[in-house]
Design a protein around this motif. Sequence first.
Motif, short mmCIF file in Angstrom:
data_model
loop_
_atom_site.label_atom_id
_atom_site.label_comp_id
_atom_site.label_asym_id
_atom_site.label_seq_id
_atom_site.Cartn_x
_atom_site.Cartn_y
_atom_site.Cartn_z
N GLY A 33 0.90 -0.99 -0.09
CA GLY A 33 -0.01 -0.04 0.08
C GLY A 33 0.81 1.05 -0.08
O GLY A 33 1.79 1.11 0.75
N MET A 34 0.43 2.25 -0.76
CA MET A 34 1.40 3.27 -0.67
C MET A 34 0.71 4.60 -0.37
O MET A 34 -0.67 4.68 -0.75
N GLY A 35 1.25 5.62 -0.20
CA GLY A 35 0.67 6.85 0.27
C GLY A 35 1.48 8.01 0.07
O GLY A 35 2.88 8.02 0.13
N TRP A 36 0.93 9.18 0.03
CA TRP A 36 1.61 10.57 0.02
C TRP A 36 1.11 11.20 1.19
O TRP A 36 0.08 11.35 1.57
N PHE A 37 1.97 12.14 1.79
CA PHE A 37 1.92 12.86 3.02
C PHE A 37 2.75 14.24 2.60
O PHE A 37 3.39 14.07 1.91
N ARG A 38 2.35 15.14 3.58
CA ARG A 38 3.12 16.44 3.33
C ARG A 38 3.10 16.96 4.50
O ARG A 38 2.31 16.86 5.49
N GLN A 39 4.16 17.79 4.85
CA GLN A 39 4.36 18.83 6.01
C GLN A 39 4.92 20.12 5.52
O GLN A 39 5.87 20.55 4.88
N ALA A 40 3.84 21.22 6.00
CA ALA A 40 4.27 22.46 5.61
C ALA A 40 5.04 23.15 6.62
O ALA A 40 4.95 22.37 8.08
N ASN A 84 -2.68 19.20 -9.94
CA ASN A 84 -3.07 20.27 -10.73
C ASN A 84 -3.99 21.48 -9.80
O ASN A 84 -4.04 21.23 -8.77
N SER A 85 -3.98 22.78 -10.57
CA SER A 85 -4.57 23.64 -9.92
C SER A 85 -4.11 23.81 -8.75
O SER A 85 -4.79 24.16 -7.69
N LEU A 86 -2.66 23.91 -8.67
CA LEU A 86 -1.97 24.24 -7.48
C LEU A 86 -2.51 25.54 -6.72
O LEU A 86 -2.33 26.54 -7.49
N LYS A 87 -2.15 25.52 -5.28
CA LYS A 87 -2.59 26.65 -4.50
C LYS A 87 -1.39 26.88 -3.62
O LYS A 87 -0.65 26.15 -3.11
N PRO A 88 -1.22 28.23 -3.12
CA PRO A 88 -0.22 28.41 -2.29
C PRO A 88 -0.15 27.50 -1.04
O PRO A 88 1.03 27.25 -0.28
N GLU A 89 -1.47 27.19 -0.50
CA GLU A 89 -1.41 26.45 0.73
C GLU A 89 -1.26 24.77 0.51
O GLU A 89 -1.16 23.99 1.24
N ASP A 90 -0.69 24.53 -1.00
CA ASP A 90 -0.24 23.23 -1.11
C ASP A 90 1.37 23.27 -0.94
O ASP A 90 2.01 21.94 -1.13
N THR A 91 1.91 24.34 -0.61
CA THR A 91 3.14 24.37 -0.29
C THR A 91 3.79 23.51 0.71
O THR A 91 3.05 23.73 1.90
N ALA A 92 4.63 22.57 0.71
CA ALA A 92 4.89 21.77 1.66
C ALA A 92 6.24 20.82 1.12
O ALA A 92 6.49 20.71 0.15
N VAL A 93 6.55 20.12 2.29
CA VAL A 93 7.65 19.05 1.72
C VAL A 93 6.63 17.60 1.53
O VAL A 93 6.07 17.36 2.52
N TYR A 94 6.75 17.01 0.42
CA TYR A 94 5.81 15.70 0.18
C TYR A 94 6.73 14.47 0.41
O TYR A 94 7.73 14.49 -0.20
N TYR A 95 6.03 13.49 0.98
CA TYR A 95 6.78 12.41 1.45
C TYR A 95 5.90 11.31 0.80
O TYR A 95 4.54 11.32 1.03
N CYS A 96 6.62 10.18 0.11
CA CYS A 96 5.86 9.07 -0.13
C CYS A 96 6.19 8.04 1.15
O CYS A 96 6.93 7.92 1.56
#
Length: 126
Positions: A33-40, A84-96
């Motif tokens: 199982g795979m996931g994506w997480f993010r940390q602003a 797509n349609s990225l927003k400033p609030e999507d800014t983060a470090v993304y981890y798989c």
Amino acid sequence: QVQLVESGGGLVQAGGSLRLSCAASGRTFRTYGMGWFRQALGKEREFVAAIMSSGGWKDYVPSVKGRFTISRDNAKNTVYLQMNSLKPEDTAVYYCAARERIGSYDYWGQGSYDYWGQGTQVTVSS
């Protein structure tokens, strides 16, 4: 030991797109199982998206539904996050993250995953 390497992050203007990739080592990627997480900055790491081993089931945090798409290519041992349609609030470090253990689990929970990548920075300017 499974190694996960993310790539594809960068700087993009609001409304733009990026595709993140996560390449995994290991012969049994197709069972993970795979996931994506993010940390602003200054915030807790949060769940973004998950995909089951077959790729037939996916889920997303409400804030990215309709904008982000998770997918996987088991032949390439790679999971993707099309943003797509990225927003400033999507800014983060993304981890798989990868789950090797068999059985049902809370795919939103960080503790459910056995392996993590080093992260890739996504910055969305307004």
